[in-house]
Design a protein around this motif. Sequence first.
Motif, short mmCIF file in Angstrom:
data_model
loop_
_atom_site.label_atom_id
_atom_site.label_comp_id
_atom_site.label_asym_id
_atom_site.label_seq_id
_atom_site.Cartn_x
_atom_site.Cartn_y
_atom_site.Cartn_z
N UNK A 171 0.86 -1.35 0.00
CA UNK A 171 -0.05 0.06 0.17
C UNK A 171 0.93 1.19 0.02
N UNK A 172 0.90 1.83 -0.99
CA UNK A 172 1.65 3.24 -1.36
C UNK A 172 1.08 4.34 -1.65
N UNK A 173 1.71 5.52 -1.52
CA UNK A 173 0.86 6.49 -1.78
C UNK A 173 0.30 7.38 -0.71
N UNK A 174 -0.01 8.52 -0.80
CA UNK A 174 -0.29 9.44 0.54
C UNK A 174 -1.56 9.92 0.35
N UNK A 175 -2.45 9.33 1.19
CA UNK A 175 -3.80 10.09 1.42
C UNK A 175 -4.03 11.41 2.10
N UNK A 176 -2.98 11.52 3.04
CA UNK A 176 -3.31 12.75 3.99
C UNK A 176 -3.62 13.94 3.16
#
Lengths: 822, 822
Positions: free
Chosen positions: A82-87
């Motif tokens: 799980x990669x990438x930034x949701x914030x």
Amino acid sequence: MTQMASLGGDTSADNVESGGGATIAPRAYRLAEAPGPLERAELEAIDAWWRAANYLAVGQIYLMSNPLLREPLEPEHIKPRLLGHFGTVPGLNLVWAHANRAIRQRDSNAVFVAGPGHGGPGPNACAWLEGTYSELYSHIPRDADGMGALFAQFSFPGGVPSHCAPETPGSFHEGGELGYSLLHAFGAALDNPDLTVFCVVGDGEAETGPLATSWHANKFLSPVRDGAVLPILALNQYKIANPTILARIPESELLTLMRGYGYEPIVVAGSDPANVHQEMAIAVDTALDRIAEIQSTARAGTDGVRPSWPMIVLRTPKGWTCPPVVDGDPVEGTFRAHQVPLAAARTNDGHRAVLEQWLRSYQPEQLFDESGRPVSALRELVPDGDRRLSANPIANGGMLVRDLRLPDWRSYGVEVREPGATQHEATRVLGAWLRDVTARNADNFLTFAPDELASNRLQDILQVTGRNWQAEIGEFDVDLDRTGRVIEVLSEHMCQGLLEGYLLTGRHGVFTCYEAFIHIIDAMFNQHAKWLDASAAVPWRQPIASLNYLLSSHVWRQDHNGFTHQDPGFLDVVLNKKPSIVRVYLPPDANTLLSTYDHCLRSRHYVNVVVAGKQPQADWLSVSDAAVHCARGAGIWGWAGQNDDPGTAPDVVLACAGDVPTLETLAAAAILRARLPELRLRVVNVVDLMRLQPSDEHPHGLSDSEFDTLFTRDRPVIFAFHGYPWLIHRLTYQRTNHSELHVRGYKEKGTTTTPFDMVMLNDLDRYHLVMDVIDRVPTLREKAAGLRQEMVDARWNARAWTREHGEDLPAVANWTWPNLSL
Amino acid sequence: MTQMASLGGDTSADNVESGGGATIAPRAYRLAEAPGPLERAELEAIDAWWRAANYLAVGQIYLMSNPLLREPLEPEHIKPRLLGHFGTVPGLNLVWAHANRAIRQRDSNAVFVAGPGHGGPGPNACAWLEGTYSELYSHIPRDADGMGALFAQFSFPGGVPSHCAPETPGSFHEGGELGYSLLHAFGAALDNPDLTVFCVVGDGEAETGPLATSWHANKFLSPVRDGAVLPILALNQYKIANPTILARIPESELLTLMRGYGYEPIVVAGSDPANVHQEMAIAVDTALDRIAEIQSTARAGTDGVRPSWPMIVLRTPKGWTCPPVVDGDPVEGTFRAHQVPLAAARTNDGHRAVLEQWLRSYQPEQLFDESGRPVSALRELVPDGDRRLSANPIANGGMLVRDLRLPDWRSYGVEVREPGATQHEATRVLGAWLRDVTARNADNFLTFAPDELASNRLQDILQVTGRNWQAEIGEFDVDLDRTGRVIEVLSEHMCQGLLEGYLLTGRHGVFTCYEAFIHIIDAMFNQHAKWLDASAAVPWRQPIASLNYLLSSHVWRQDHNGFTHQDPGFLDVVLNKKPSIVRVYLPPDANTLLSTYDHCLRSRHYVNVVVAGKQPQADWLSVSDAAVHCARGAGIWGWAGQNDDPGTAPDVVLACAGDVPTLETLAAAAILRARLPELRLRVVNVVDLMRLQPSDEHPHGLSDSEFDTLFTRDRPVIFAFHGYPWLIHRLTYQRTNHSELHVRGYKEKGTTTTPFDMVMLNDLDRYHLVMDVIDRVPTLREKAAGLRQEMVDARWNARAWTREHGEDLPAVANWTWPNLSL
């Protein structure tokens, strides 16, 4: 209205509680009747867009399949990594949605810059909603299959990066290293009078030095000639693990800071989507009205007062709309929402249940139709064609770039009847040509310098334009101009970043800098070179104009600035990048500098590094000889050698690259010719450093046989080099004759204050080069022992003179090439 | 009072007009009866000090002899090359004079930072007036001879630089590259509770990115534990050729900006010396009173509200007191006063006459006695001993540095019974040791990170301290602490600059950063390395603690961050600096990292660059083996090779440096051992990269015979390297076996999101290394053709798996070293 109503927007408490026994519950969010300018239908539509974009972003981070949740979420639907930034994503999507509203209402010409790191899922989602993604990537249509492909490719082997990148439609700003968003935005706005750049600045990146100073770019943005930048400070309060400074000072202090930077801040704050939508609509309307007013006032001719440009402070929760609490820890609105809020969604049933709840909380069934397409109400929110933020050609600058109108450099050249008989300041000669380049390309070419334009002798440009200056003008200030085409600010970061933004949006420019201090932007250069490299592999991206450096006040002439100003190592940094992107030139005199720069300004999609001195320096080559020599990139200077029959190898090769090394090499050659008339001596000058590399390593590289023809297969080569000597070894270690290559260059040695003392300190002086020849040519060791001792004595003599008089020995300082025909 | 009165201070109109027919007249300046806190006598004394320092500065720039003007000024008294910048000097001298007043009155412990560039003549003059110059340099006594020597050596071959440098008494800040003054000042103040740092910030350097963000350092300065910084923004309005931004915004906007940064500005403005002295006295008193109040309140235990620290805006003319007009052009107060106001003083009689007038306008006969000593009234202004700004030992940090109390790293090591049987995150293991280093050195050791401490797995430090944070603390913020010993801010510039200031004033620290983004501070590293190099040659400077980097999240493990986060080129930048200063270590596992870091924290006056991964990684060496291996720096791993008789050369050498390359090398060795049991295979691991350099190039370099013993004289060496491959060639091109050295490393290739895919992309994977061996060992080419094809197939298989599953082939990801004894 029926359509609109169907978009829903309230997530009922029932809906949320249907998560059942899960210990982690995503927060309900409710589209209330919030007061504000948005009618209920428009509010619902914008919120629906926002929910759709957020849904698509969460999908990119988590899902390999089952994109529309038409079956219950199973472990195999979820990516193993799980990669990438949701914030930062909900904030980006919110700005995009409201920018679209403004674009539709005003028919605005606008582009979008996503400053916060790793927010790629947001712009990817918006571009897919707008249809651009599918137009550019036919394997990712705007339907269920396409949604699945969009999700699966994100941060997956062979897919797209987790931040905005060349692959991202509508992006001309990479989201990897932080700090350059505002500079890129302002660079894009220069000379684009009707453009509006929506620039989202992360409160994390706002802590970086480049971003902290780049707020001052408003002192260089003409309300008449340039477009506008609307900075939106995304104050979501957290970085990876820490709160941000700007979120932890009182709001009054933050607003004071923004006013001190010269902006009029508008605050949008909250965690209730409906209220934030209303506030954001007001803020964007207010800001764009204010921009229009500033521009129309200025364009009506009322010059003088620098405007206070609007900006927006957007204070919303980090990871807004994600689960509020996970495993007992607060997540939404905290640093834990920075990256992936539910880390174990594949393996932990509870996490997975919450993920499904979370995704369903956006009510995808209202947002996408049976085929997976966005429902028509969402499609209707998309601006037309090129007005889409994801499709504006300005963000794909290569589509817009026009050739420069270049005056013939030959007519700016200096007359050279005999080599070395006259002197010129090479950069001053170039300055005359750049002056006319500037004049002929009055909306398409800019020069940037960190207060070093005149110091680097390019001040002739100021004959046709001034220095761009929107701040106050003092009584004794000179050459300032509200629409000047030179931008000087004592920040290498600002020069680099503004130029990058200008180039990325389809224009041309030059950055002139002291050689040592160009290291200040090493990291920015790295990122730009990576952009050029990666974008060359994206079929719909077109090549942009090259990034052209002119490095002067170089390592060999830092007379009083000394040790701190000596560093030729930018070349080493540059040569680490992809050979298809980088070019390094070391023209030895005025005419070769002109020829080189003409080539650079015609080129595309490179980084061209040109190093040239500003001090009076011998003219070696006529215009026509310079043209031939520069085209070759490296060649034998037959007039400087002796008994050098091209068909046979000489006794020794004196090679040189760089203006000062070339001078010392020719002075050494003159001594050798006068004292050893039988010596077979070759002089080789290298302008294009890439010629030294093997042809299979760099497109400019000489073949081995060409290299051997110049440098021989077995004769000693004494190479006088501008930079750190091991760079030459690094470029040539595979060559036949490498073991006979002896390089003199700069080593960290401390300081001195006269030119010849400086070259002596580094054993690059004429006397030492002669000693090197005697030491390396076996037949000379005994025969020229007397000459060698003379050279030793000459060095001590020169050193002693300098120490006593504070300047170089006249015989050295005034030395000229002994043209026999003169 | 008689003595005071004799100091004069008014320059009468008569005095000035005595310049006669010169067309250029220096302005008279008159010490009027200005209202303010300074009594007439004190005002005169401070003004006299200021005039004396200004006189001595002008003398340094211009004079080779005749320092006291006891004979008429002749051309031969004037230096042939006029270097150094006068423009900023009067402001620096003014601040120094007023700081001295405060130091005397309050017995303050204070140091001085001169931010503006090339202002060296000012601090040199002040140090000479204070006697320190003569104490440290006995050939420059405080008399006429000494004054002559002080003048002659300035910016002269064999002399001192034109800016503050290691040679400058009382300076711990180099004035070459601009932008770091405030960071150095704040770094000095950390853990020095009774220190006051007078930090003059140039309005030019204030435009740089690092300076623009470093105002926020006040969010990390504890009023309890740390000292104070008094920033004085020297607003003299001009850079080399341009006005400054901060001088060309309305004063109200400037003050708003400073308030937004969290300061309470005090303005001192004017061009009349008497009035400015009075205003400056008020400002300094007010600021220091306020600082005392802030500190006493905070230290009384009333925690909570971050104070608004005072700062001074000092708006005075550029080149104040220099000739107002030269050759018809305004000079004083304009950019023309930036460098040397009278450029032709040696050759132009008019210029020389004005220079003499200018010098005499300071009334040297009142300031220096018959012997050339400062008159007693000036000497009385000098603070005592170490209280002198020019003599405070804090500015010569090596005098104060104490060894760290280091826990025994061996007891933090991981147990390794067999190589590769267990895994650890190396940096997490180091973090436990650093935790206890932090706890044991509670006023002497700090860790800096750009929001990457936990990301780089050093969070165990937070078990004994928090993150320093003086701003507000939010409900969900964790691990923040008003006196925390970790400083995290998302600015590599701030981390670097604060740590430099901390080290330069005698303490210890670590900077941990993502490897790629350490390039952001390339230029700062360069300058610090030059300081270390130059200061090592200054006899009275003592060695300071090393600058220790821990670079993690390195090039080989950027799983989703991708191409923008891949750059191992900092090593190339570092290795351009003086070998006596720089060290690079690539420990392959947890225990070697511990051993390396123990060594680094004990060292002095180096820059230690340590690169280590944060991901779970095989443990290769036990504590005792790690100690031996790290002491050697490079060695044969006999357990990993096969049939490797130390007495004879093997068929092939597999060499490696870096944790991921070591893993792949060992995996390749395992394949070779299993499949080619007769192969004579050696495995060499390099921890200390400098071992590869020749021993005459670097103190750590292996002798040629030692090198040959490891790498053979003629056998193929397949070298798997952490960084750009040509760095290894650059270090080894002189070695016997260089032509057989084949390096695999990182090349700019684009992105991928799994670890093994990444090494495959760069041909550094185990399969490719086996192919390299087969290709390079002549006897294997036919014999192992089948194995080679298997390797090719294995690569394609691994690639295809990754593309489908999004993670690495389990057989690769879970591979462990096949210990035969297990």
